[in-house]
Design a protein around this motif. Structure first.
Motif, PDB file in Angstrom:
ATOM      1  N   PHE A  35       0.703  -0.880   0.240  1.00 26.65           N
ATOM      2  CA  PHE A  35       0.262  -0.349  -0.160  1.00 26.65           C
ATOM      3  C   PHE A  35       0.994   0.937  -0.237  1.00 26.65           C
ATOM      4  O   PHE A  35       2.006   1.057   0.548  1.00 26.65           O
ATOM      5  N   GLY A  36       0.294   2.185  -0.856  1.00 24.30           N
ATOM      6  CA  GLY A  36       1.612   3.356  -0.942  1.00 24.30           C
ATOM      7  C   GLY A  36       2.657   3.449  -1.764  1.00 24.30           C
ATOM      8  O   GLY A  36       3.189   4.722  -3.139  1.00 24.30           O
ATOM      9  N   ARG A  37       2.813   1.967  -2.403  1.00 29.01           N
ATOM     10  CA  ARG A  37       3.628   2.114  -4.089  1.00 29.01           C
ATOM     11  C   ARG A  37       3.331   1.380  -4.678  1.00 29.01           C
ATOM     12  O   ARG A  37       4.064   2.028  -5.503  1.00 29.01           O
ATOM     13  N   MET A  38       1.732   1.833  -4.447  1.00 31.54           N
ATOM     14  CA  MET A  38       1.287   1.685  -6.700  1.00 31.54           C
ATOM     15  C   MET A  38       1.017   3.001  -6.974  1.00 31.54           C
ATOM     16  O   MET A  38       1.238   4.067  -6.938  1.00 31.54           O
ATOM     17  N   THR A  39       1.190   2.910  -8.495  1.00 32.19           N
ATOM     18  CA  THR A  39       0.607   4.412  -9.022  1.00 32.19           C
ATOM     19  C   THR A  39      -0.444   4.098  -9.970  1.00 32.19           C
ATOM     20  O   THR A  39      -1.436   3.013 -10.321  1.00 32.19           O
ATOM     21  N   ASP A  40      -1.303   4.839  -9.999  1.00 33.66           N
ATOM     22  CA  ASP A  40      -1.987   5.393 -11.502  1.00 33.66           C
ATOM     23  C   ASP A  40      -1.550   5.340 -12.895  1.00 33.66           C
ATOM     24  O   ASP A  40      -0.582   5.106 -12.932  1.00 33.66           O
ATOM     25  N   GLY A  41      -2.759   5.251 -13.189  1.00 39.48           N
ATOM     26  CA  GLY A  41      -2.689   5.718 -15.102  1.00 39.48           C
ATOM     27  C   GLY A  41      -1.931   4.129 -15.040  1.00 39.48           C
ATOM     28  O   GLY A  41      -2.732   2.917 -14.764  1.00 39.48           O
ATOM     29  N   GLY A  42      -0.889   4.545 -16.346  1.00 35.58           N
ATOM     30  CA  GLY A  42      -0.517   2.461 -16.513  1.00 35.58           C
ATOM     31  C   GLY A  42      -1.614   2.540 -18.177  1.00 35.58           C
ATOM     32  O   GLY A  42      -1.301   0.997 -18.943  1.00 35.58           O
ATOM     33  N   PHE A  43      -2.778   3.085 -18.274  1.00 35.97           N
ATOM     34  CA  PHE A  43      -3.590   2.908 -19.822  1.00 35.97           C
ATOM     35  C   PHE A  43      -2.743   3.186 -20.991  1.00 35.97           C
ATOM     36  O   PHE A  43      -3.738   3.383 -21.809  1.00 35.97           O
ATOM     37  N   ARG A 161      -3.446   9.171  -4.750  1.00 37.82           N
ATOM     38  CA  ARG A 161      -4.021   8.784  -2.661  1.00 37.82           C
ATOM     39  C   ARG A 161      -5.033   8.040  -2.206  1.00 37.82           C
ATOM     40  O   ARG A 161      -5.654   7.238  -1.408  1.00 37.82           O
ATOM     41  N   ASP A 162      -6.640   8.823  -2.807  1.00 40.74           N
ATOM     42  CA  ASP A 162      -7.452   8.376  -2.626  1.00 40.74           C
ATOM     43  C   ASP A 162      -8.024   7.384  -3.328  1.00 40.74           C
ATOM     44  O   ASP A 162      -8.256   6.281  -2.579  1.00 40.74           O
ATOM     45  N   LEU A 213       3.582 -11.316  -3.829  1.00 38.42           N
ATOM     46  CA  LEU A 213       4.070 -10.941  -5.634  1.00 38.42           C
ATOM     47  C   LEU A 213       3.386  -9.770  -6.074  1.00 38.42           C
ATOM     48  O   LEU A 213       4.676  -9.232  -6.482  1.00 38.42           O
ATOM     49  N   LEU A 214       3.341  -8.767  -5.683  1.00 39.15           N
ATOM     50  CA  LEU A 214       2.570  -8.149  -6.068  1.00 39.15           C
ATOM     51  C   LEU A 214       3.865  -6.864  -5.155  1.00 39.15           C
ATOM     52  O   LEU A 214       3.570  -5.968  -5.977  1.00 39.15           O
ATOM     53  N   ARG A 215       4.429  -6.632  -4.470  1.00 33.71           N
ATOM     54  CA  ARG A 215       5.445  -6.331  -3.815  1.00 33.71           C
ATOM     55  C   ARG A 215       6.668  -6.263  -4.371  1.00 33.71           C
ATOM     56  O   ARG A 215       7.228  -5.605  -4.770  1.00 33.71           O
ATOM     57  N   LEU A 216       6.982  -7.728  -4.525  1.00 36.32           N
ATOM     58  CA  LEU A 216       8.032  -8.131  -5.335  1.00 36.32           C
ATOM     59  C   LEU A 216       8.044  -7.132  -6.898  1.00 36.32           C
ATOM     60  O   LEU A 216       8.931  -6.731  -7.331  1.00 36.32           O
ATOM     61  N   LEU A 217       6.841  -7.193  -7.519  1.00 42.79           N
ATOM     62  CA  LEU A 217       6.310  -6.524  -8.752  1.00 42.79           C
ATOM     63  C   LEU A 217       7.131  -4.674  -9.088  1.00 42.79           C
ATOM     64  O   LEU A 217       8.360  -4.492  -9.430  1.00 42.79           O
ATOM     65  N   THR A 218       6.587  -4.510  -7.128  1.00 43.87           N
ATOM     66  CA  THR A 218       6.943  -2.965  -7.314  1.00 43.87           C
ATOM     67  C   THR A 218       8.823  -2.748  -7.327  1.00 43.87           C
ATOM     68  O   THR A 218       8.818  -1.608  -8.247  1.00 43.87           O
ATOM     69  N   GLU A 219       9.426  -3.567  -7.135  1.00 43.69           N
ATOM     70  CA  GLU A 219      10.667  -3.781  -6.883  1.00 43.69           C
ATOM     71  C   GLU A 219      11.153  -3.752  -9.010  1.00 43.69           C
ATOM     72  O   GLU A 219      12.097  -3.008  -9.005  1.00 43.69           O
ATOM     73  N   VAL A 220      10.694  -4.138  -9.887  1.00 49.38           N
ATOM     74  CA  VAL A 220      11.369  -4.280 -11.457  1.00 49.38           C
ATOM     75  C   VAL A 220      10.674  -3.056 -11.943  1.00 49.38           C
ATOM     76  O   VAL A 220      10.116  -2.852 -12.831  1.00 49.38           O
ATOM     77  N   THR A 221       9.241  -3.060 -11.550  1.00 49.46           N
ATOM     78  CA  THR A 221       7.988  -2.050 -12.243  1.00 49.46           C
ATOM     79  C   THR A 221       7.167  -1.742 -11.749  1.00 49.46           C
ATOM     80  O   THR A 221       6.536  -1.659 -10.935  1.00 49.46           O
ATOM     81  N   ASP A 222       6.314  -0.922 -12.690  1.00 49.87           N
ATOM     82  CA  ASP A 222       5.269   0.497 -11.781  1.00 49.87           C
ATOM     83  C   ASP A 222       3.974  -1.247 -12.038  1.00 49.87           C
ATOM     84  O   ASP A 222       4.059  -2.335 -12.447  1.00 49.87           O
ATOM     85  N   VAL A 223       3.457  -1.153 -10.891  1.00 48.02           N
ATOM     86  CA  VAL A 223       2.198  -2.085 -10.897  1.00 48.02           C
ATOM     87  C   VAL A 223       0.830  -0.870 -10.762  1.00 48.02           C
ATOM     88  O   VAL A 223       0.432  -0.036  -9.280  1.00 48.02           O
TER      89      VAL A 223
END
Length: 933
Positions: A35-43, A161-162, A213-223
């Motif tokens: 929580f807090g490490r994910m990003t918006d967008g990506g479309f 954040r919301d 798994l999602l936390r691990l993915l944040t280390e190598v790419t945007d999630v």
């Protein structure tokens, strides 16, 4: 393969369970850091023109992409009042320079577009430094402290954040809703608290695995921030589904009196095989999302495929280990009584019988219903994701809507046009030589970029249809670029806005212009649609091809995989039609609590396509696995389809109901994208588990007949090499063990037969040679030497399993048959022992295998299975070796005495129960029964 895995899991059950629990405890804190490490967008497509425009906005024009929008409002005072200006600027001056890069207000920009229509509201644009979430947290309270004014905060950073906050709240609410309902339903299904709690345990492990798994993915790419609910929903739902299959098979074995180890082995050979194929199929469909360049699809595809494998691992490793420990205690803490199976075949027997009688009616009727559900999809309109995905109560959404309605139309969403200008070199003053007499050169200066350089092009833009204004909003002297903001009427996703973008991109630039790059939300949506349309055919080809190979390996048929793909298309079409009706038309807006936009987000549609495709194959595999087992056992296609539907209908319905509870709970999420995905999956599973799998698939297979199992000769060898070999006669879940037959006590003293060693059961697919004559053991009552009739193993026509039968053929016409004896079911705990007679010379064996019976007497036999054997070949076994003379054969199994028949020992002996499985012969040419511990 799966039998070996079952033995491995059982023998290391405690070790595996302890390691799994320890790993879960250790990685849990790491997963919660997501929580807090994910990003918006990506479309967006990274290679698209609009994405280049967005990158230039961020890098070339300072403050062009504001991170925070602060909306100020006063009920009576005008923005042009000096007191208004003083209150706003005094608040902004208190912001620390270490966190703020640039500020823009109405008074600094002198832009009338930053004043509301009633002149009582305005907004400030703030660009942050460094870690923007941390910077926003540091300045938020200071931004809200403005004397005499109402303050609301929005923009990209608060919106993200919301989204994170709403995602976490949605996840907690979905689990709070689904877990109690699932527990109640599981108790109703299993009747035991212990059995009902096991799928929830596996589901929680899958949820934890999703977070890690999602936390691990944040280390190598945007999630993507939207991936958390999607991945968690899939992991929890599939883990419970898979656990239901495994747990049902294990309880069935335990109720037959099978030992714990053999119950685990048999469960892995049947339900475990289905779960493995299902997990691989679903993961394959989700990995197809990696072909798309959009971060939103790639992160969800990778995370979802990984969590499906975690759910599969938990159901195939952790759950069998727990079941091996519990054994019969899996039914402990029973809440409801056990009423036994349905009498007379139950409701699914009636459904199967009805479909078999009138397949054409069901085929036409169900197809008409599915096509009707899919018709609204013809009118689909695709849009993009904006602030309206959040609930209307969220402040960042309220700010965006207020600026869009109370200020200049599309003031925050113009069409960005970057004009790269050709510049000329200017002469530089000659440089004096250096102290050593060596001169140096510099890059020749160029003419600066001015508004006049783009005025002819801007004038042409103003004359385009649908354009309401063109403003110069930025310069980049280092890159020779001028940015123009093109204003227009209507929604950014409207056809008029798209027409403006198309016209701008088709314009021929002036001679002094090097290139024109068009961006903005409208252009980004158009580029997204082009990217999806270009990639979708490749995804369909890869996913369908991989699924076809998996189904071919599982069932050894060419037509069944094609039929399964067609059935999936109908399920997905019905789901898409309901989505358009519910979300684009807004028919479920009040019920689900969202704001209809008149469009459907395109990337979510692709995501639903991948997810629903994989889930549909889940139930297809389970149904066809049982149908194929019945087909191989009986060779009757109609009976195989009917029995397969009857025996799997209840489990498929229970699994679908449990999955629907999970999906329904997540459909209550506040984020519209998750609602849309949940409703799409909900409809697809309802349609798939009822109309498609229960009616359409059986009707189609009934009409196709034996063509369902057609496989050209050259492909049989290929199938033999790639399939995962498992028992294919009566499924091991029914053939592993049966209730023990009581021991037969002899009516008078007789010489006991030697202990019976392990029996290698004959294959049900080949004919048995005549039973040879055997010599009575010393001390047995004498009598005329007779040659018994040939014994063969045939399917039991009155129930499950196999039975011994006597063939009319005789090895010698001069010999008479002994008195007939009872023919117990093949597969029970009683093995047939032939009447002891002298052994004649045995024919040379074709394939050396373990003898059927060891000791002073014995026989070799193979059996014929009525039906179709995909790899027919006769297998003959050699005569067993005799025991050492003068001694009694010793063996761990019990050897009771046998009754006398005409003065000779004859009958059946009780042996310790063993597990019967069907295995391929060593030369790969046929099949043979075998017994394992």
């Amino acid at each position: 393969m799966f039998e070996s895995l079952g033995r491995f899991v059982y023998r290391g059950r405690w070790t595996l369970l302890v390691l799994s629990v320890a790993a879960a405890v250790l990685v849990a804190p790491y997963g919660l850091e997501l929580f807090g490490r994910m990003t918006d967008g990506g479309f967006e497509d990274p290679s698209a023109e609009s994405t280049t425009s967005a990158t230039w906005n961020e890098e070339w024009y300072s403050g062009a992409s504001p991170d925070v929008v602060v909306l100020y409002t006063h009920p009576t005072v005008s923005v042009r009042d000096k007191r208004y200006k003083k209150a706003v600027h005094d608040s902004l001056r208190r912001l620390p320079a270490s966190h703020v890069r640039q500020l823009t207000t109405y008074w600094t920009a002198r832009s009338a577009k930053m004043i509301s229509h009633d002149s009582r509201s305005t907004y400030a644009l703030i660009t942050l430094k460094g870690d923007k979430q941390a910077a926003y947290a540091a300045v938020e309270q200071r931004l809200r402290t403005v004397e005499g004014l109402t303050v609301q905060i929005g923009g990209a950073v608060p919106l993200l954040r919301d989204l994170n906050t709403q995602t976490g709240a949605d996840l907690a609410r979905a689990e709070a809703i689904s877990m109690p309902v699932l527990l109640v339903l599981l108790v109703l299904v299993f009747g035991s608290l212990v059995a009902a709690g096991l799928p929830l345990l596996v589901g929680l492990l899958a949820v934890l695995g999703a977070l890690v798994l999602l936390r691990l993915l944040t280390e190598v790419t945007d999630v993507s921030v939207f991936s958390l609910n999607v991945v968690t929903m899939l992991g929890l739902g599939l883990a419970i589904d898979y656990s239901l299959f495994v747990l049902s098979a294990f309880r069935e074995e335990i109720r037959r009196g099978t030992s714990r180890e053999r119950a685990v082995v048999a469960t892995m050979a049947t339900a475990g095989r289905t779960v493995a194929f299902s997990g691989l199929t679903v993961a394959t469909a989700l990995l197809g999302l990696l072909l798309f360049p959009q971060m939103f699809l790639r992160s969800i595809g990778l995370g979802a495929a990984a969590v499906v494998l975690v759910a599969m691992f938990s159901a195939l490793i952790v759950l069998p280990a727990v079941l091996g420990i519990l054994g019969p205690r899996v039914d402990a803490l029973r809440i409801t009584p056990s009423f036994g199976g349905p009498r007379g075949g139950g409701a699914w027997h009636a459904v199967a019988s009805s479909v078999m009688r009138t397949p054409v009616l069901y085929l036409v009727g169900v197809t008409a219903v599915l096509v009707s559900l899919a018709l609204p999809f013809v009118d689909v309109k695709f849009g993009n994701v904006d602030h309206r995905v959040l609930p209307s109560r969220i402040e960042s959404r309220q700010v965006a809507e207020t600026i869009d309605t109370d200020f200049a139309r599309n003031s925050m969403a113009p069409i960005d046009v970057h004009v790269l200008v050709e510049r000329d070199f200017v002469d530089a003053d000659p440089l004096l030589p250096g102290p050593l007499g060596q001169g140096h050169t510099v890059v020749s200066p160029v003419t600066p970029v001015l508004p006049a350089d783009v005025k002819p092009f801007a004038d042409r833009l103003r004359r385009l249809e649908g354009v309401t204004g063109v403003d110069v909003t930025g310069f980049s002297q280092a890159n020779g670029s001028v940015r123009l903001a093109v204003r227009y009427e209507g929604d950014p996703m409207s056809s008029s806005a798209r027409s403006v973008v198309t016209l701008i991109r088709s314009m021929t630039p002036e001679p002094n212009i090097r290139a024109v790059v068009v961006g903005g939300s409208t252009a980004a949506q158009m580029d997204l649609m082009d990217s999806l349309a270009a990639t979708l055919p490749w995804m369909a080809l890869v996913v369908c091809g991989a699924t076809f190979v998996l189904l071919f390996a599982a069932f050894g048929s060419l037509l069944l995989p094609l039929k399964a793909l067609l059935m999936n298309v109908l399920s997905i079409g019905a789901s898409f039609g309901v989505i358009v009706w519910a979300f684009q038309y807004g028919n479920l807006a009040s019920f689900l609590g969202f704001t209809p936009t008149g469009t459907i987000e395109a990337t979510v549609t692709v995501l639903i396509l991948a997810v629903v495709f994989g889930l549909s194959m889940d139930y297809e595999l389970f149904l066809l696995s049982r149908v194929r087992a019945e087909w191989l056992r009986t060779g009757d296609n109609n009976a195989a389809v009917a029995v397969g539907l009857q025996k799997t209908g209840g489990i498929i319905t229970s699994a679908a109901l449990l999955l629907l509870v999970v999906i329904g709970a997540f459909s209550t999420a506040g984020i519209t994208i998750v609602k849309l995905l949940g409703v799409g999956m909900f409809v697809a599973i309802v349609v798939d588990a009822t109309l498609v799998r229960a009616l359409l698939v059986p009707a189609t297979m009934r009409l196709m007949g034996e063509a369902n199992w057609w496989l050209p000769g050259p492909l049989r060898g290929l199938h033999r090499r790639i399939e995962l070999r498992e028992p294919e006669g009566e499924p091991p879940a029914q053939a592993v063990a049966s209730p023990a037959v009581p021991r037969v006590e002899p009516p008078s003293p007789a010489v006991a037969l030697p202990a019976v060693p392990r029996v290698e059961a004959p294959s049900p697919a080949v004919a048995s040679p005549a039973v040879p004559r055997v010599e009575a053991p010393p001390g047995a009552a004498g009598g005329p030497r007779v040659d018994p009739p040939r014994r063969v193993v045939r399917p039991n026509l009155e129930g499950p399993g196999w039975q011994w039968a006597e063939d009319d053929a005789r090895p010698s016409p001069s010999l008479s048959a002994p008195e007939p004896v009872a023919t117990p079911l093949f597969g029970m705990d009683t093995d047939p022992i032939p009447s002891p007679m002298p052994l004649p010379p045995m024919p040379p064996p074709v394939v050396p295998v373990v003898p059927v019976v060891s000791g002073p007497v014995g026989t070799a036999a193979v059996v014929r299975k009525r039906g179709i054997n995909p790899y027919p070949a006769a297998v003959q076994e050699p005569a067993p070796r005799e025991a050492a003379s003068g001694g009694e054969v010793t063996h761990e199994e019990e050897s009771p005495s046998t009754p006398e028949c005409d003065g000779e020992p004859f009958g059946w002996v009780k042996v310790r129960p063993r597990t019967r499985v069907v295995r391929a012969s060593t030369d790969g040419a046929g099949w043979t029964w075998a017994e394992v511990d």
